[in-house]
Design an enzyme around this catalytic site. Sequence first.
Site, short mmCIF file in Angstrom:
data_model
loop_
_atom_site.label_atom_id
_atom_site.label_comp_id
_atom_site.label_asym_id
_atom_site.label_seq_id
_atom_site.Cartn_x
_atom_site.Cartn_y
_atom_site.Cartn_z
N ALA A 117 112.53 -53.11 87.29
CA ALA A 117 111.42 -52.76 86.40
C ALA A 117 111.86 -51.78 85.33
O ALA A 117 111.34 -51.82 84.20
CB ALA A 117 110.27 -52.15 87.22
N GLN A 118 112.83 -50.92 85.62
CA GLN A 118 113.17 -49.84 84.71
C GLN A 118 114.38 -50.10 83.83
O GLN A 118 114.44 -49.63 82.70
CB GLN A 118 113.41 -48.55 85.52
CG GLN A 118 112.14 -47.98 86.16
CD GLN A 118 111.07 -47.69 85.14
OE1 GLN A 118 110.18 -48.51 84.93
NE2 GLN A 118 111.16 -46.55 84.51
N HIS B 119 94.41 -40.59 74.13
CA HIS B 119 95.00 -41.90 73.89
C HIS B 119 94.71 -42.95 74.96
O HIS B 119 94.82 -44.15 74.69
CB HIS B 119 96.52 -41.77 73.72
CG HIS B 119 97.28 -41.71 75.01
ND1 HIS B 119 97.30 -40.60 75.82
CD2 HIS B 119 98.03 -42.65 75.65
CE1 HIS B 119 98.03 -40.85 76.88
NE2 HIS B 119 98.49 -42.08 76.81
N ASP B 120 94.33 -42.57 76.18
CA ASP B 120 94.02 -43.55 77.23
C ASP B 120 92.65 -43.32 77.85
O ASP B 120 92.42 -43.65 79.03
CB ASP B 120 95.10 -43.50 78.33
CG ASP B 120 96.27 -44.43 78.05
OD1 ASP B 120 96.06 -45.44 77.35
OD2 ASP B 120 97.39 -44.15 78.51
N HIS C 121 97.26 -44.59 84.79
CA HIS C 121 96.53 -44.19 83.59
C HIS C 121 95.35 -43.30 83.97
O HIS C 121 94.20 -43.73 84.01
CB HIS C 121 96.06 -45.43 82.82
CG HIS C 121 97.18 -46.19 82.20
ND1 HIS C 121 97.71 -47.33 82.77
CD2 HIS C 121 97.91 -45.97 81.07
CE1 HIS C 121 98.69 -47.78 82.01
NE2 HIS C 121 98.85 -46.97 80.97
N ASP D 297 104.14 -41.17 74.89
CA ASP D 297 103.37 -42.02 75.79
C ASP D 297 104.25 -42.65 76.87
O ASP D 297 103.79 -42.89 78.00
CB ASP D 297 102.65 -43.10 74.98
CG ASP D 297 101.69 -43.92 75.84
OD1 ASP D 297 101.16 -43.38 76.83
OD2 ASP D 297 101.44 -45.09 75.49
N PHE E 18 94.11 -38.72 84.27
CA PHE E 18 94.14 -37.46 83.52
C PHE E 18 95.51 -36.79 83.59
O PHE E 18 95.94 -36.14 82.64
CB PHE E 18 93.07 -36.51 84.04
CG PHE E 18 93.05 -35.18 83.32
CD1 PHE E 18 92.71 -35.11 81.98
CD2 PHE E 18 93.41 -34.01 83.97
CE1 PHE E 18 92.71 -33.89 81.31
CE2 PHE E 18 93.42 -32.79 83.31
CZ PHE E 18 93.06 -32.74 81.97
N ARG E 19 96.24 -36.94 84.70
CA ARG E 19 97.57 -36.34 84.78
C ARG E 19 98.51 -36.99 83.76
O ARG E 19 99.37 -36.33 83.18
CB ARG E 19 98.13 -36.46 86.20
CG ARG E 19 99.34 -35.56 86.45
CD ARG E 19 99.77 -35.60 87.91
NE ARG E 19 98.77 -35.04 88.79
CZ ARG E 19 98.67 -33.75 89.09
NH1 ARG E 19 99.52 -32.89 88.56
NH2 ARG E 19 97.73 -33.32 89.90
N HIS E 20 98.36 -38.30 83.55
CA HIS E 20 99.15 -38.98 82.51
C HIS E 20 98.77 -38.45 81.13
O HIS E 20 99.64 -38.21 80.28
CB HIS E 20 98.92 -40.49 82.58
CG HIS E 20 99.45 -41.25 81.40
ND1 HIS E 20 100.79 -41.35 81.12
CD2 HIS E 20 98.80 -41.94 80.40
CE1 HIS E 20 100.96 -42.08 80.01
NE2 HIS E 20 99.78 -42.43 79.56
#
Length: 551
Positions: A478-479, A289-290, A249, A428, A251-253
């Site tokens: 996880a995915q 948003h984050d 989480h 997101d 700035f690249r996100h």
Amino acid sequence: MGNGSSLDSSKVIYVEINGKEEKIVFSRNCSTLDIVDFLRKQQELCRMSLKDKAGAHVTISPTMPTNTAANPYKLVAKEVKRVDPRQEILQNVLTQVAEQFNRAFKVEETRTELTNRLNVLERRLEVDNLKAIEIEKCKKDISELKTQLYNNTKKLVDYNSLSALSDDGKISLKRDVPSYPKYTLSQETVDYLKQPTFDMWHWEPNEMLSLLEHMYHELGLIQEFNINPITLKRWLLCVQENYRNNPFHNFRHCFCVTQMMYGMIHLCDLWGKLPKEDLGIMLTACVCHDLDHPGYNNTYQINARTELAVRYNDISPLENHHCAVAFQILSNPETNIFANVDSTTFKRIRSVTTDMTHHAKIMEDFTEYFTKFDPKNKAHAMIMLILATDMARHSEILEAFKSKIDNFDFSNEDHVNSMKMVLVKCCDISNEVRPMEVSEPWVDCLLEEYFNQSDREKQEGLPVAPFMDRDKVTKPTAQIGFIKFVLIPMFDTVAKLFPPLENVMVRPLKDARDRYEEMKETQNNISVGSYFIGCCSHLGIKVGALGLNGG
């Protein structure tokens, strides 16, 4: 969101040079000039071009398509025209005339003077560039010092309390903060920026700021909201400074989510279906948003009883905090991109058209807060969209949207708001829509952040979610469930309203699901094989004696 620990930084292409097939490996971070120089040295060419098997020219750059050994590119030499002897004689005559002209009119002295002036200007530019580099270095050093300070004090101080107490200091933007360099974007980059395949790992923070700035200009939002371009730059810089250096989480996100929204606006032809005001609200909500995400999710905030959880009564504490920080930034005249809109428009930007039925369910403790708003008024736009990113509300928001799909009406405010919330949610969590080489590093980043949280939860005696425990979770486990039960159903629903998304988003998600299932099966086979060999070794049995040595 930060660099992934398993990011493959090299690229392989196959090229036929002098009739011989060569395998060439180069870094994704090298420049086009590096690749051209390397190929030129292989055949000692002055001019050359690269062609595929069909004879089509291939652009020599780090982003050139990969190929296989069966379909190598061919390095083709371009002929250099020989100079005609008569042209050489003519050139000599012209040179002599030029010398006489120089002596007669002192051209050489004028040239020297101009050269000196250019040298002075170049030195001045060099000094300015060095200043900019020093400023960037200072910012990087300050960031590293902040990280080091946190690492040294996290065992004694509640990190979330520090964040809440230091909001004012973090949000203010000093007047002397330099603007980032202005980049000229090629048409290729402008077109690429609209695609869900965009690879954000190749872009530096300053470049991402320029790309975000381009989005606001290209969508006509500067004119729509009467934004001062300098204020837009300051706002973007302030937003960047208020994203932390978390593994995921960060700035690249923020850029990744905003770029996907920008792509969906074009892919779904939203600029032809929604007013520019709505496009600006959605894009700005993605940017914000984050904001100031601490790297620990809502579950941790609530279980650890952090200041954020107490402040927001355990109701979407992070999303409420992101909203608060976003509007604190906008409360500063120097960074308020909506400073020139009228009060009614700003209320719409901040507010949401509310179907309060689902808000009331989740935010029942905020009854007093919501009585300030008219349920039929267009209020809470940005706030609504940012709060929608709380995954605890995923099923509720998606089901509300599904119920409207069959008879969707773009003139119905409730329908459009439901769609906007789902689109922001899609953006997101859209990483798996992208190509594997772009999406997989994000999984590593997310797992790193999960493991940091679960380690801390174990230290503090708090409950640990199995999907965050480094001792229980793997990349495929996880995915797979997330893609099958969250991503595909949501994107499949959106594709019913916007059919072009079926091929560019839903299909890649199904491919990603299949890829992770194969990865899981491979890991399981390896685990079973290792367990079997271990049992045989423990019993003193040689595997080869059982005829299982591959013979």
